[in-house]
Motif scaffolding. Structure first.
Motif, PDB file in Angstrom:
ATOM      1  N   LYS A 154     -60.350  42.241   9.937  1.00 36.64           N
ATOM      2  CA  LYS A 154     -60.616  44.084   9.116  1.00 36.64           C
ATOM      3  C   LYS A 154     -60.021  45.409  10.253  1.00 36.64           C
ATOM      4  N   GLN A 202     -56.000  45.000   9.477  1.00 33.99           N
ATOM      5  CA  GLN A 202     -56.265  44.427   8.144  1.00 33.99           C
ATOM      6  C   GLN A 202     -55.781  46.039   8.009  1.00 33.99           C
ATOM      7  N   THR A 203     -56.627  47.100   8.677  1.00 33.61           N
ATOM      8  CA  THR A 203     -56.554  48.431   8.048  1.00 33.61           C
ATOM      9  C   THR A 203     -55.216  48.964   8.405  1.00 33.61           C
ATOM     10  N   SER A 228     -52.258  48.784   8.901  1.00 31.97           N
ATOM     11  CA  SER A 228     -51.408  49.131   8.382  1.00 31.97           C
ATOM     12  C   SER A 228     -51.378  50.379   7.473  1.00 31.97           C
ATOM     13  N   TRP A 229     -52.737  50.677   7.000  1.00 35.54           N
ATOM     14  CA  TRP A 229     -52.897  51.862   5.966  1.00 35.54           C
ATOM     15  C   TRP A 229     -52.647  52.809   6.687  1.00 35.54           C
ATOM     16  N   ASN A 230     -52.027  53.142   7.835  1.00 35.59           N
ATOM     17  CA  ASN A 230     -51.831  54.336   8.824  1.00 35.59           C
ATOM     18  C   ASN A 230     -52.768  55.054   8.487  1.00 35.59           C
ATOM     19  N   LEU A 231     -54.138  54.960   7.983  1.00 38.50           N
ATOM     20  CA  LEU A 231     -55.159  56.408   8.562  1.00 38.50           C
ATOM     21  C   LEU A 231     -55.918  56.505  10.127  1.00 38.50           C
ATOM     22  N   LEU A 260     -60.390  55.820   9.580  1.00 41.19           N
ATOM     23  CA  LEU A 260     -61.140  54.559  10.655  1.00 41.19           C
ATOM     24  C   LEU A 260     -62.637  54.732  10.432  1.00 41.19           C
ATOM     25  N   LEU A 314     -64.723  54.891   7.664  1.00 47.04           N
ATOM     26  CA  LEU A 314     -63.751  53.288   6.483  1.00 47.04           C
ATOM     27  C   LEU A 314     -65.461  52.279   7.347  1.00 47.04           C
TER      28      LEU A 314
END
Length: 161
Positions: free
Chosen positions: A127, A130-131, A133-136, A141, A144
């Motif tokens: 997970k 996966q996240t 790539s969301w550039n958080l 994070l 999330l």
């Protein structure tokens, strides 16, 4: 037990109990192992603890310090679930009974293993990847996964990001 073995066990626990969504539902995780979670005022030095109860509908009671911040309480619950899944309660009880637990070595080992387990069920490797790539940000994070920024930094460091 190696860190990778603990992480694999944690991922297996998530899969076996259909805990695919994040943030992970810790109430469902506790139910899966027969644990009840209670929140109470504990000493500021204590985040939580787990007690094994015989002849009870719920064989484990996880007590969490209500005075700690929300994300800290989530990590504590996951940590105590780790102690149960990793069979630390039985191992520690046996060591006490035969007098082998006269140093902090095993306790520290168990605490480290429970922390590894907790970090994996709260921020599963797949997970987290996966996240990315969301550039958080670390803060994003943290929100999330509902964990502290320290846990996010620890997990990112493990993945060498």
């Amino acid at each position: 037990m190696t860190e990778e073995n603990i992480r694999a066990l944690a991922r297996g626990f998530l899969k076996k109990n259909n805990l695919y969504n994040f943030p992970v539902n810790l109430n469902k995780a506790a139910d899966a192992i027969g644990a009840v979670i209670i929140f109470e005022k504990l000493s500021p030095k204590i985040s939580g603890l787990v007690i094994e109860v015989n002849d009870c509908e719920f064989p484990y009671i996880i007590s969490v310090n209500i005075l700690k911040p929300f994300n800290h309480k989530r990590f504590t619950i996951a940590h105590e679930i780790g102690h149960i899944v990793l069979n630390h309660l039985k191992k520690q009880k046996i060591m006490y009974e035969i007098g082998l637990l006269n140093s902090e070595l095993k306790i520290n080992k168990f605490e480290k293993e429970a922390n590894i387990f907790a970090s994996e069920i709260l921020v599963p490797t797949d997970k987290l990847k996966q996240t990315l790539s969301w550039n958080l940000s670390d803060n994003g994070l943290s929100k999330l996964f509902q964990v502290s920024k320290e846990v996010i930094k620890y997990r990112l460091n493990q993945l060498r990001f």
